[in-house]
Structures are given as C-alpha cells and as structure tokens.
Design an enzyme around this catalytic site. Sequence first.
Site, PDB file in Angstrom:
ATOM      1  NE  ARG A 102       9.839  20.464 -65.809  1.00  0.00           N
ATOM      2  CZ  ARG A 102      10.383  21.039 -66.979  1.00  0.00           C
ATOM      3  NH1 ARG A 102       9.549  21.996 -67.067  1.00  0.00           N
ATOM      4  NH2 ARG A 102       9.922  20.767 -68.505  1.00  0.00           N
ATOM      5  CG  ASP A 198      15.004  15.477 -69.732  1.00  0.00           C
ATOM      6  OD1 ASP A 198      15.456  14.888 -68.624  1.00  0.00           O
ATOM      7  OD2 ASP A 198      13.241  14.944 -69.345  1.00  0.00           O
ATOM      8  CG  ASP A 201      15.884  11.559 -69.931  1.00  0.00           C
ATOM      9  OD1 ASP A 201      16.053  11.254 -69.432  1.00  0.00           O
ATOM     10  OD2 ASP A 201      15.006  11.716 -70.948  1.00  0.00           O
TER      11      ASP A 201
HETATM   12  C1  PRP Z   1      14.501  18.745 -65.064  1.00  0.00           C
HETATM   13  C2  PRP Z   1      15.545  19.471 -64.484  1.00  0.00           C
HETATM   14  C3  PRP Z   1      14.544  20.240 -63.343  1.00  0.00           C
HETATM   15  C4  PRP Z   1      13.532  20.274 -63.942  1.00  0.00           C
HETATM   16  C5  PRP Z   1      13.532  22.363 -64.142  1.00  0.00           C
HETATM   17  O1  PRP Z   1      14.258  17.777 -64.082  1.00  0.00           O
HETATM   18  O2  PRP Z   1      16.988  18.952 -64.202  1.00  0.00           O
HETATM   19  O3  PRP Z   1      14.717  19.975 -61.991  1.00  0.00           O
HETATM   20  O4  PRP Z   1      13.307  19.732 -64.246  1.00  0.00           O
HETATM   21  O5  PRP Z   1      12.269  22.279 -65.076  1.00  0.00           O
HETATM   22  P1  PRP Z   1      11.252  23.457 -63.674  1.00  0.00           P
HETATM   23  O6  PRP Z   1      12.258  24.524 -64.013  1.00  0.00           O
HETATM   24  O7  PRP Z   1      10.551  23.464 -64.741  1.00  0.00           O
HETATM   25  O8  PRP Z   1      10.760  22.846 -62.523  1.00  0.00           O
HETATM   26  P2  PRP Z   1      13.242  16.543 -64.679  1.00  0.00           P
HETATM   27  O9  PRP Z   1      12.192  16.902 -63.974  1.00  0.00           O
HETATM   28  O10 PRP Z   1      13.185  16.186 -65.663  1.00  0.00           O
HETATM   29  O11 PRP Z   1      13.805  15.638 -64.077  1.00  0.00           O
HETATM   30  P3  PRP Z   1      15.932  14.499 -63.842  1.00  0.00           P
HETATM   31  O12 PRP Z   1      16.146  15.502 -63.365  1.00  0.00           O
HETATM   32  O13 PRP Z   1      14.790  13.645 -63.138  1.00  0.00           O
HETATM   33  O14 PRP Z   1      15.302  13.954 -65.140  1.00  0.00           O
HETATM   34  N1  URA Z   2      14.166  20.294 -67.604  1.00  0.00           N
HETATM   35  C1  URA Z   2      15.311  20.066 -68.808  1.00  0.00           C
HETATM   36  O1  URA Z   2      16.054  19.113 -68.472  1.00  0.00           O
HETATM   37  N2  URA Z   2      15.123  20.652 -70.070  1.00  0.00           N
HETATM   38  C2  URA Z   2      14.504  22.264 -70.182  1.00  0.00           C
HETATM   39  O2  URA Z   2      14.417  22.003 -71.616  1.00  0.00           O
HETATM   40  C3  URA Z   2      13.319  22.166 -69.042  1.00  0.00           C
HETATM   41  C4  URA Z   2      13.383  21.840 -68.240  1.00  0.00           C
END
Ligand code: PRP
Ligand code: URA
Length: 207
Positions: A102, A198, A201
């Site tokens: 995102r 998150d 993370d």
């Molecule tokens: C997080 C999560 C989803 C997304 C959800 O990923 O794992 O993929 O956000 O958000 P949305 O419904 O608003 O699109 P992130 O972008 O933090 O990446 P990561 O998995 O690499 O931590």
């Molecule tokens: N992605 C995450 O990992 N946590 C949230 O709450 C929203 C988006």
Amino acid sequence: MNLNITNHPLITHKISLMRKTDTGSKDFRELAEEISTLMCYEVTRDLPLDDIEIETPITKTTAKMVSKKMAVVPILRAGLGMVDGIVNLIPNIKVGHIGLYRDPDTLEPVEYYCKLPSDIEERDVFLVDPMLATGGSASAAITFLKNRGVKTIRSVHLIAAPEGVERLNKEHPDVEIYCAALDEKLNDHGYIVPGLGDAGDRIFGTK
Ligand code: PRP
Ligand code: URA
C-alpha cells in the site's frame, strides 16, 4: 453482504491474542498459521466431492473424494503468514504469489511481483491476506487473477474492516469473503480499529 465470519470461540480467542501489543513475532506467526488452518476448514466447506473407485482391505467400493484443483495465493508480504495454515490441510495445493504494497500516502496498492501456477485458470483460488482494510490490495489482486482467467476466488482474511468488505462486495460481487473478525472501522491512516497493527511488520519482526 457477501461475508462469512468464522466466529468459533477458539478462533476468536486466538485473534484476541494476536491483537495484544505484547504478543511477539514468534507467537504472532504461530497464531496466524493456526487460525488459517481452522478457517480453511470453513472456507472449503462447499468443495464438491467426486465418486472414486477404491479398494478397501474388505472390498471394492465407490468413495467420495475432493478432486478439485486449487491454489492458495498470498498477497506479499503479510499473506505469507497464512499459507502454511492452508497447506497443513491441503498438502497438494499449488502456491502462487502476488506482491503488492500500500502506498502510505494514497493507500492505493502498488504491484511489484507476480508468479502463479501455469494452469491457474483451472483452479479455485484462495487469496489470503491477514488484513482487509480499504480493500484496495485484495480488489487489485482479484482483478489480476480474473485477468489471468481465474473463475472462482475466495478472499480469506483474519481481520476485515467494514470499508474493505463493502468495496470488495461492490467491485467483485462474485467473490466470497471470509474473515475471523469484522472490526469497527478504519482510522485516518487506513489502519483497522481495533485491529492488530501492521500485520507484515508483526509477522516478520520488521518494526
Ligand atoms: C497490508 C496488508 C494488506 C494491505 C491491506 O499490507 O497485509 O496487504 O495492507 O490494506 P488495504 O485493504 O487498505 O489494501 P502492506 O501494504 O502493509 O504490505 P506488507 O504486507 O508488505 O506489510
Ligand atoms: N494493513 C495492516 O497490516 N494493518 C491494518 O490495520 C491495515 C492495513
């Protein structure tokens, strides 16, 4: 609303453990896997059974077996935390990967990787990602899978926000959504409230 909430007491208990700030990465990862296994049982509830001729030690008989081809596709990174939970129950399932993150300012998904089984269009796909927040990432991944010819997609999440469910229902009304908890709302930064922070993370210990 096209949404299945698998609100079994053990699943809800484990989700609560994941929410706690003082749950470390090791426990967080194990819980994500355990919950995914428990959810897999519900997500696969309506799989068709085929008649197969088998031989028991006593006689030949017609037995019912699942022969549907399936694939689990995690949205990288955090979706990786759910893959083993599904593989535990469906050991022969193929695994594809879609890399999206995102954009922190726009909250829109940015694609950086994609590798899918070559016969993905013949498979029922379980798209997995712990968090369905705005729904942008899941919606983009589903569009991507549909463009590759996939017909049946189940979108599987640990925690969903109403905003994400609404968006997926609107943009992909044919896709069945599964979650272990439906939370209250999103905050101004697009995080689910109360949520668990998150997910990526916390799984990988990167913050
Ligand atoms: C997080 C999560 C989803 C997304 C959800 O990923 O794992 O993929 O956000 O958000 P949305 O419904 O608003 O699109 P992130 O972008 O933090 O990446 P990561 O998995 O690499 O931590
Ligand atoms: N992605 C995450 O990992 N946590 C949230 O709450 C929203 C988006």
